[in-house]
Scaffold this active site. Structure first.
Site, PDB file in Angstrom:
ATOM      1  N   LYS A  70     -10.664  59.942  -8.868  1.00  0.00           N
ATOM      2  CA  LYS A  70      -9.299  60.122  -8.046  1.00  0.00           C
ATOM      3  C   LYS A  70      -8.239  60.672  -8.947  1.00  0.00           C
ATOM      4  CE  LYS A  70      -8.973  55.950  -7.279  1.00  0.00           C
ATOM      5  NZ  LYS A  70     -10.157  55.282  -7.681  1.00  0.00           N
TER       6      LYS A  70
ATOM      7  N   ARG B 183     -16.194  56.871 -20.289  1.00  0.00           N
ATOM      8  CA  ARG B 183     -15.042  57.780 -20.454  1.00  0.00           C
ATOM      9  C   ARG B 183     -13.919  57.445 -21.416  1.00  0.00           C
ATOM     10  NH1 ARG B 183     -12.125  56.515 -14.101  1.00  0.00           N
ATOM     11  NH2 ARG B 183     -11.340  54.582 -14.976  1.00  0.00           N
TER      12      ARG B 183
ATOM     13  N   ARG C 265      -9.971  53.140 -22.162  1.00  0.00           N
ATOM     14  CA  ARG C 265      -9.076  52.055 -21.348  1.00  0.00           C
ATOM     15  C   ARG C 265      -9.668  50.723 -21.609  1.00  0.00           C
ATOM     16  NH1 ARG C 265      -8.270  54.001 -15.344  1.00  0.00           N
ATOM     17  NH2 ARG C 265      -8.551  51.819 -15.025  1.00  0.00           N
TER      18      ARG C 265
ATOM     19  N   ARG D 261     -14.058  45.355 -10.917  1.00  0.00           N
ATOM     20  CA  ARG D 261     -13.227  46.352 -10.339  1.00  0.00           C
ATOM     21  C   ARG D 261     -13.889  46.877  -9.214  1.00  0.00           C
ATOM     22  NH1 ARG D 261     -12.203  50.132 -15.232  1.00  0.00           N
ATOM     23  NH2 ARG D 261     -11.003  51.430 -13.606  1.00  0.00           N
TER      24      ARG D 261
HETATM   25  P1  AMP Z   1      -6.756  52.176 -11.991  1.00  0.00           P
HETATM   26  O1  AMP Z   1      -6.115  52.917 -13.010  1.00  0.00           O
HETATM   27  O2  AMP Z   1      -6.399  52.788 -10.620  1.00  0.00           O
HETATM   28  O3  AMP Z   1      -8.026  51.976 -11.896  1.00  0.00           O
HETATM   29  O4  AMP Z   1      -5.999  50.873 -12.118  1.00  0.00           O
HETATM   30  C1  AMP Z   1      -6.168  49.858 -13.111  1.00  0.00           C
HETATM   31  C2  AMP Z   1      -5.920  48.764 -13.048  1.00  0.00           C
HETATM   32  O5  AMP Z   1      -4.468  48.391 -12.468  1.00  0.00           O
HETATM   33  C3  AMP Z   1      -6.418  47.740 -11.604  1.00  0.00           C
HETATM   34  O6  AMP Z   1      -7.810  47.475 -11.808  1.00  0.00           O
HETATM   35  C4  AMP Z   1      -5.636  46.825 -11.182  1.00  0.00           C
HETATM   36  O7  AMP Z   1      -5.668  45.591 -11.940  1.00  0.00           O
HETATM   37  C5  AMP Z   1      -4.307  47.466 -11.433  1.00  0.00           C
HETATM   38  N1  AMP Z   1      -3.892  48.149 -10.249  1.00  0.00           N
HETATM   39  C6  AMP Z   1      -3.545  49.543 -10.076  1.00  0.00           C
HETATM   40  N2  AMP Z   1      -3.013  49.835  -8.767  1.00  0.00           N
HETATM   41  C7  AMP Z   1      -3.266  48.563  -8.180  1.00  0.00           C
HETATM   42  C8  AMP Z   1      -2.596  48.237  -6.722  1.00  0.00           C
HETATM   43  N3  AMP Z   1      -2.361  49.434  -5.987  1.00  0.00           N
HETATM   44  N4  AMP Z   1      -2.694  47.119  -6.436  1.00  0.00           N
HETATM   45  C9  AMP Z   1      -2.890  46.072  -7.427  1.00  0.00           C
HETATM   46  N5  AMP Z   1      -3.296  46.350  -8.661  1.00  0.00           N
HETATM   47  C10 AMP Z   1      -3.569  47.496  -8.909  1.00  0.00           C
END
Ligand code: AMP
Length: 216
Positions: free
Chosen positions: A13, A127, A161, A172
């Site tokens: 994404k 990554r 990360r 996740r």
């Molecule tokens: P991402 O970078 O999208 O993989 O997000 C990393 C982490 O941020 C996720 O595993 C959640 O802990 C938190 N997070 C990001 N977006 C959301 C969301 N819309 N709702 C809840 N937690 C979020």
């Protein structure tokens, strides 16, 4: 045009959103990036989110909804935005629908990047990004041309990360299937859902996404 990309962690994404940002001039709104910036700054939101993110769980809906609502109000979203990582639960999708009605903004297309779950752990745990310019690499699939040196800017420091370790990734992925996948049906019912094959080559996925956007 305003779009939303949906897919599990590792589906691409973020990478694809950046490419679409360049191609169409829409701005990427990644709630994960916003939260990581909040954690790095040590703000109240960041302190609340850090432990939850390290576990791979979802941060509370209310916090995310307020954060994205404020972000959408900024001028740079007027030319269109790409939501990446939000909404991630049906209550968040409901809140987004309401919020956009109040702001008189449309959500033109919701695009699922469909992938095979088994491949995601390898994709994510390998990554890394350049600490200077943010260019993304992968230990196996996208190495820099010269080992340890960024192709784009020549820097030699790279970041991973904190939540890209195998255990957190599995959590996740579980959170995605339990809490996020149901929003596919939510958008299908509203007639705005498309799907692309996220297991294809990266450029091919970009081509499929552009096709959906140009046809919308
Ligand atoms: P991402 O970078 O999208 O993989 O997000 C990393 C982490 O941020 C996720 O595993 C959640 O802990 C938190 N997070 C990001 N977006 C959301 C969301 N819309 N709702 C809840 N937690 C979020």
């Amino acid at each position: 045009m305003n779009i939303l990309l949906i897919g599990p962690p590792g589906a691409g994404k973020g990478t694809q959103a950046k490419r679409l940002e360049e191609a169409f001039g829409m701005i990427q709104l990644s709630t994960g990036d916003m939260l990581r910036a909040a954690v790095a700054s040590g703000s109240a939101v960041g302190q609340q989110a850090k432990e939850i993110m390290d576990r791979g769980d979802l941060v509370p809906d209310a916090l995310i909804i307020d954060m994205i609502s404020e972000r959408i109000d900024r001028d740079d979203c007027a030319g269109g935005f790409i939501l990446d990582g939000f909404p991630r639960t049906v209550p968040q999708a409901d809140a987004l629908t309401k919020m956009l009605v109040e702001k008189d903004i449309s959500l033109d297309r919701v695009i699922e990047i469909a992938v095979d779950d088994d491949a995601m752990v390898t994709r994510i745990t390998g990554r890394l990004t350049c600490a200077n310019c943010g260019k993304g690499y992968h230990d196996e699939f996208e190495k820099p041309e010269v080992d340890g040196v960024c192709d784009k800017c020549g820097a030699t420091e790279f970041n991973r990360r904190a939540d890209d370790n195998a255990e957190t990734v599995r959590n996740r992925l579980a959170a995605y299937h339990e809490q996020t996948a149901p929003i596919l049906a939510y958008y299908k019912d509203r007639g705005v859902l498309s799907s692309v094959d996220g297991m294809a080559q990266m450029d091919d996925v970009t081509g499929q996404l552009k096709g959906v956007i140009e046809g919308a």
